[in-house]
Write an enzyme that holds these catalytic residues in place. Structure first.
Site, PDB file in Angstrom:
ATOM      1  N   GLU A   1       4.154  -6.036   8.488  1.00 36.01           N
ATOM      2  CA  GLU A   1       3.041  -5.297   7.749  1.00 36.01           C
ATOM      3  C   GLU A   1       2.706  -6.503   7.224  1.00 36.01           C
ATOM      4  O   GLU A   1       1.006  -6.344   6.566  1.00 36.01           O
ATOM      5  CB  GLU A   1       2.675  -3.920   7.274  1.00 36.01           C
ATOM      6  CG  GLU A   1       2.876  -2.554   7.135  1.00 36.01           C
ATOM      7  CD  GLU A   1       2.987  -1.281   6.279  1.00 36.01           C
ATOM      8  OE1 GLU A   1       2.587  -0.212   6.222  1.00 36.01           O
ATOM      9  OE2 GLU A   1       2.953  -1.853   5.705  1.00 36.01           O
TER      10      GLU A   1
ATOM     11  N   HIS B   1      -1.676   4.649   9.663  1.00 37.58           N
ATOM     12  CA  HIS B   1      -0.304   4.937  10.366  1.00 37.58           C
ATOM     13  C   HIS B   1      -0.112   6.949  10.821  1.00 37.58           C
ATOM     14  O   HIS B   1       0.526   7.431  10.439  1.00 37.58           O
ATOM     15  CB  HIS B   1       0.357   4.969   8.723  1.00 37.58           C
ATOM     16  CG  HIS B   1      -0.001   4.020   8.162  1.00 37.58           C
ATOM     17  ND1 HIS B   1      -0.722   3.120   7.124  1.00 37.58           N
ATOM     18  CD2 HIS B   1       1.349   4.044   7.433  1.00 37.58           C
ATOM     19  CE1 HIS B   1      -0.215   2.538   6.297  1.00 37.58           C
ATOM     20  NE2 HIS B   1       0.848   2.621   6.839  1.00 37.58           N
TER      21      HIS B   1
ATOM     22  N   HIS C   1       0.920  -1.401   0.267  1.00 42.64           N
ATOM     23  CA  HIS C   1      -0.134   0.484   0.073  1.00 42.64           C
ATOM     24  C   HIS C   1       0.935   1.626  -0.718  1.00 42.64           C
ATOM     25  O   HIS C   1       0.624   2.241   1.082  1.00 42.64           O
ATOM     26  CB  HIS C   1      -1.318  -0.230   1.104  1.00 42.64           C
ATOM     27  CG  HIS C   1      -0.197   0.308   2.896  1.00 42.64           C
ATOM     28  ND1 HIS C   1      -0.790  -0.900   3.869  1.00 42.64           N
ATOM     29  CD2 HIS C   1       1.363   0.556   2.885  1.00 42.64           C
ATOM     30  CE1 HIS C   1       0.342  -0.659   4.440  1.00 42.64           C
ATOM     31  NE2 HIS C   1       0.784   0.556   4.402  1.00 42.64           N
TER      32      HIS C   1
ATOM     33  N   HIS D   1      10.102  -3.891   3.927  1.00 36.50           N
ATOM     34  CA  HIS D   1      10.564  -2.335   3.920  1.00 36.50           C
ATOM     35  C   HIS D   1      10.814  -2.010   5.353  1.00 36.50           C
ATOM     36  O   HIS D   1      10.608  -2.139   6.534  1.00 36.50           O
ATOM     37  CB  HIS D   1       9.551  -1.489   2.883  1.00 36.50           C
ATOM     38  CG  HIS D   1       8.195  -1.643   3.057  1.00 36.50           C
ATOM     39  ND1 HIS D   1       7.262  -2.267   3.946  1.00 36.50           N
ATOM     40  CD2 HIS D   1       7.765  -0.275   3.845  1.00 36.50           C
ATOM     41  CE1 HIS D   1       5.904  -1.993   4.315  1.00 36.50           C
ATOM     42  NE2 HIS D   1       6.614  -0.354   4.329  1.00 36.50           N
TER      43      HIS D   1
END
Ligand code: DHB
Ligand code: FE
Length: 277
Positions: free
Chosen positions: A238, A59, A12, A191
């Site tokens: 995530e 977030h 995302h 990431h």
């Protein structure tokens, strides 16, 4: 009773929103990423789900560091997208599937999951971008947002997230409705946006994880959160959302499509669609 037709899992990255707004899907940087989605959209068009449960991590838009529920679920009539600091154009509000929200709330709390119930909820890029990627014409089915904290430690374990996903599946299958439900899991893959390892990507791990969702779906539960961070990066964790979405399908699942491209921004971008057995 309601049916789960399958799950879709995607990354995302906020830059995807800017690329869509600027119609850059065919640009050399973006084409290899966007090419992963037409087969998944075709499958969704054939399967025509009536409702979508979106498992993602907020977030800092809806929950900030001062109040961070481990698990939170929306029960709103609609979900508003607001600017969250990435400069992505905001999207029109998304319709809520309130009956399914309350079915999930009743069932999950009844199964000892301590959810925060939100009758108002904003949704950030982790909700909006996958919805726009999968339903670019804005015809996404009504949704239930389900947030798992992967932002502020301590995080729930992979084992706990797997159990939550299983319970989501049970709750949907126990819903007194003839609706067809698809589960989305958004985030990852590897990431790390900050610290000494910023830019970290682990292709071998990502590909092993993606394969596991087909042939050994609880494989990632063998790892602690710190091991998952080590293997996939501080934000790569995530991938817990993928694990929960896959768990909701139950034992068997058939791979419909998978895609992997590195990097988009600083992130390994993956997508999978799995049909429930
Ligand atoms: C990026 C990735 C994310 O998952 C996110 O939430 C924000 C930014 C990125 O790669 O830029
Ligand atoms: Fe993220």
């Amino acid at each position: 009773m309601a049916r789960i037709i399958g799950c879709v899992t995607t990354s995302h990255v906020p830059a995807i929103g800017k690329a869509m707004a600027a119609s850059q899907q065919e640009a050399p940087y973006w084409k290899p990423f966007f090419d992963g989605f037409p087969p998944i959209r075709d499958w969704l068009a054939r399967e025509r789900p009536d409702a979508v449960v979106v498992i993602y991590n907020d977030h800092g838009l809806n929950f900030f560091l001062d109040k961070m529920p481990t698990f939170a679920i929306g029960a709103a009539e609609r979900y508003v997208n607001a600017d969250e600091g990435w400069g992505i154009p905001t999207l029109a509000p998304f319709a809520g599937e309130q009956d399914l929200s309350w079915q999930l709330i009743e069932h999950l709390i009844g199964a000892d999951f301590d959810l925060t119930t939100c009758q108002e909820m904003q949704v950030d890029h982790a909700f909006t971008l996958p919805m726009k990627l999968l339903w670019p014409d804005g015809d996404a089915p009504p949704a239930v947002p389900l947030c798992i904290n992967t932002v502020q430690f301590p995080l729930p374990s992979a084992r706990r997230v797997w159990a939550l996903g299983r319970a989501v599946g049970e709750a949907v299958r126990a819903w007194d409705s003839d609706k067809r439900v698809v589960v989305l899991g958004t985030g990852g893959l590897s990431h790390q946006l900050d610290g000494r390892r910023a830019g970290f990507i682990n292709k071998d791990f990502d590909q092993r994880f993606m394969r596991s969702l087909v042939d050994e779906p609880d494989w990632a539960t063998r790892y602690s959160i710190h091991e998952l961070v080590e293997l996939s990066g501080t934000q790569g964790v995530e991938l817990l959302m993928w694990l929960a979405a896959r768990a909701a399908l139950g034992d068997g699942a058939r791979l419909v499509h998978q895609h992997y491209h590195i990097p988009i921004s600083n992130t390994a971008a993956g997508a999978m669609a799995l049909a429930a057995a």
